[in-house]
Write an enzyme that holds these catalytic residues in place. Structure first.
Site, PDB file in Angstrom:
ATOM      1  N   HIS A 139      -8.573  14.383 -16.514  1.00  0.00           N
ATOM      2  CA  HIS A 139      -8.734  13.476 -15.971  1.00  0.00           C
ATOM      3  C   HIS A 139      -9.042  11.985 -14.992  1.00  0.00           C
ATOM      4  CE1 HIS A 139      -6.685  13.709 -12.083  1.00  0.00           C
ATOM      5  NE2 HIS A 139      -5.674  15.021 -12.488  1.00  0.00           N
TER       6      HIS A 139
HETATM    7  N1  UDP Z   1       1.234  17.395 -14.914  1.00  0.00           N
HETATM    8  C1  UDP Z   1       2.443  17.828 -15.714  1.00  0.00           C
HETATM    9  N2  UDP Z   1       1.920  16.712 -17.116  1.00  0.00           N
HETATM   10  C2  UDP Z   1       0.896  16.892 -17.483  1.00  0.00           C
HETATM   11  C3  UDP Z   1      -0.483  16.826 -16.670  1.00  0.00           C
HETATM   12  C4  UDP Z   1      -0.450  17.264 -15.185  1.00  0.00           C
HETATM   13  O1  UDP Z   1       2.913  17.632 -15.369  1.00  0.00           O
HETATM   14  O2  UDP Z   1       0.551  15.926 -18.663  1.00  0.00           O
HETATM   15  C5  UDP Z   1       1.195  17.804 -13.502  1.00  0.00           C
HETATM   16  C6  UDP Z   1       0.967  19.085 -13.270  1.00  0.00           C
HETATM   17  O3  UDP Z   1       1.242  21.167 -13.536  1.00  0.00           O
HETATM   18  C7  UDP Z   1       0.522  18.900 -11.793  1.00  0.00           C
HETATM   19  C8  UDP Z   1       0.037  17.373 -11.437  1.00  0.00           C
HETATM   20  O4  UDP Z   1       0.655  16.677 -12.576  1.00  0.00           O
HETATM   21  O5  UDP Z   1       1.928  19.923 -11.517  1.00  0.00           O
HETATM   22  C9  UDP Z   1      -1.281  17.057 -11.256  1.00  0.00           C
HETATM   23  O6  UDP Z   1      -1.641  16.217 -11.275  1.00  0.00           O
HETATM   24  P1  UDP Z   1      -3.257  15.264 -11.927  1.00  0.00           P
HETATM   25  O7  UDP Z   1      -3.477  16.608 -12.379  1.00  0.00           O
HETATM   26  O8  UDP Z   1      -2.745  14.305 -12.795  1.00  0.00           O
HETATM   27  O9  UDP Z   1      -3.670  15.527 -10.950  1.00  0.00           O
HETATM   28  P2  UDP Z   1      -4.800  15.631  -9.735  1.00  0.00           P
HETATM   29  O10 UDP Z   1      -3.372  17.425  -8.916  1.00  0.00           O
HETATM   30  O11 UDP Z   1      -6.114  16.369  -9.899  1.00  0.00           O
HETATM   31  O12 UDP Z   1      -4.566  14.453  -8.481  1.00  0.00           O
END
Ligand code: UDP
Length: 356
Positions: A206
């Site tokens: 993403h």
């Molecule tokens: N997550 C979730 N469902 C999904 C994808 C991610 O619950 O389909 C959770 C993941 O386990 C983590 C959080 O969302 O706790 C991370 O978010 P993301 O990857 O969107 O953002 P980043 O951490 O890269 O800022």
């Protein structure tokens, strides 16, 4: 009673906020939550508030679907009005999104102390909107709550010792969440049975630098297609990525599913063979659930995972991702290493906020 205004807006912030909100209740802090609306789909927002029992936002600004400037600007305006009305003792922001920066900027201009959870992280890649948001937010925060020693050191290297701020290493609140919700997830989620999964790799895509760059996105899709012919690849797809795949007529061979709630995500992490991701949070969650991770980026903010052999940075070239996958899948690691505090980071954060 201390009053804290918490600003959230994006999925990873809901996961982080769940851990501090529980501690605020325990320590009798009056927390009011502002949801900026950055993520608004039921499966990107509501499901987290329900499953993780996060207090309902008192304000929802409903700002989304516009460019970075308009989004940050409108949030700034909305949050400023709320701060003026609520007169909190501090404004709490998480991570590195536009909601983080808008919350921090609105508060600091009104001379309300900003508390930044996940301070000090750096990718040293100024092309990332997240890097800009975190550097600026750190600079106008008063209490910098850092998840790792590296994060503390990054702030020191930038001269933060010369500023009137408090820097504390409290650990990583995402580990608190993983530990706290793991048992509930096992009881509540049936995703493994429902999707009839046995051996599979879990992947997420993403990051804007990957979704918005056709070469990067094609490299990732080609690699995951190739891996999928050996080991099933399951991807809960972020709405942004789904839209771009659709607009470019890319039809992946691997299994695409809708974004899942946190409980389902925990079960996918627990049961997979390995993780491939460009997410920040998911890299650490792979480690929390004892899984090797291939990070499809050139840098990571979580360098300790790479240094200790739990994570390989593959970039987005298909061949490099496939080589990293082959190396990772054969690695045998002992995940019993305390890199992130061990599950009491939110309590430490709230104790610091109370002292502040
Ligand atoms: N997550 C979730 N469902 C999904 C994808 C991610 O619950 O389909 C959770 C993941 O386990 C983590 C959080 O969302 O706790 C991370 O978010 P993301 O990857 O969107 O953002 P980043 O951490 O890269 O800022």
């Amino acid at each position: 009673m201390k009053k804290i205004l918490t600003v959230v807006g994006a999925r990873p912030q809901f996961v982080k906020a769940a851990t501090l909100s529980r501690q605020f209740v325990k320590f009798n802090v009056d927390e009011k939550i502002v949801h900026t609306g950055q993520h608004y789909d039921a499966n990107m927002s509501d499901v987290f508030f329900e499953e993780m029992e996060i207090p309902k936002p008192v304000y929802n600004l409903d700002i989304h679907g516009v460019g970075h400037g308009a989004m940050t600007g409108r949030m700034l305006e909305g949050i400023e009005q709320i701060i003026v009305k609520e007169k909190p003792d501090g404004v709490l922001v998480y991570g590195d999104t536009n909601s983080t920066l808008a919350g921090a900027l609105a508060a600091s201009k009104l001379h309300i102390p900003v508390i930044h959870v996940e301070a000090g992280l750096r990718s040293f890649n100024m092309q990332m909107p997240e890097e800009i948001n975190r550097i600026l937010t750190d600079r106008i925060s008063s209490l910098l709550l850092c998840p790792t020693d590296t994060a503390v050191q990054n702030l020191r290297n930038e001269g933060f010792d010369n500023f009137d701020v408090k820097i504390v290493k409290n650990g990583d609140v995402m580990q608190d969440a993983a530990l706290f919700y793991a048992e509930k997830a096992s009881k509540k989620s049936q995703i493994i049975e429902n999707l009839k999964l046995s051996n599979f790799a879990l992947a997420t895509i993403h990051r804007q630098e990957n979704t918005d760059n056709p070469e990067n996105l094609n490299g990732i899709v080609d690699a995951l297609n190739a891996i999928n012919s050996e080991l099933q690849v399951v991807v809960p797809i972020h709405p942004r990525t789904r839209n771009i795949l659709k607009s470019q007529n890319i039809v992946p061979e691997f299994m695409l599913i809708e974004p899942v709630g946190y409980f389902d995500m925990i079960m996918l992490l627990k049961n997979c063979e390995l993780v491939l991701t460009d997410s920040g949070g998911v890299q650490k969650e792979a480690f929390f659930f004892g899984k090797q991770c291939v990070t499809m980026r050139e840098q990571t903010e979580w360098v300790e995972l790479v240094e200790n052999g739990f994570n390989i940075l593959s970039g987005t070239d298909a061949q490099r991702i496939i080589s990293a996958f082959n190396e990772s899948i054969s690695r045998v690691s002992d995940f019993n290493l305390n890199l992130y505090g061990g599950g009491n980071a939110a309590e430490k954060a709230v104790l610091e906020i109370l002292k502040f």
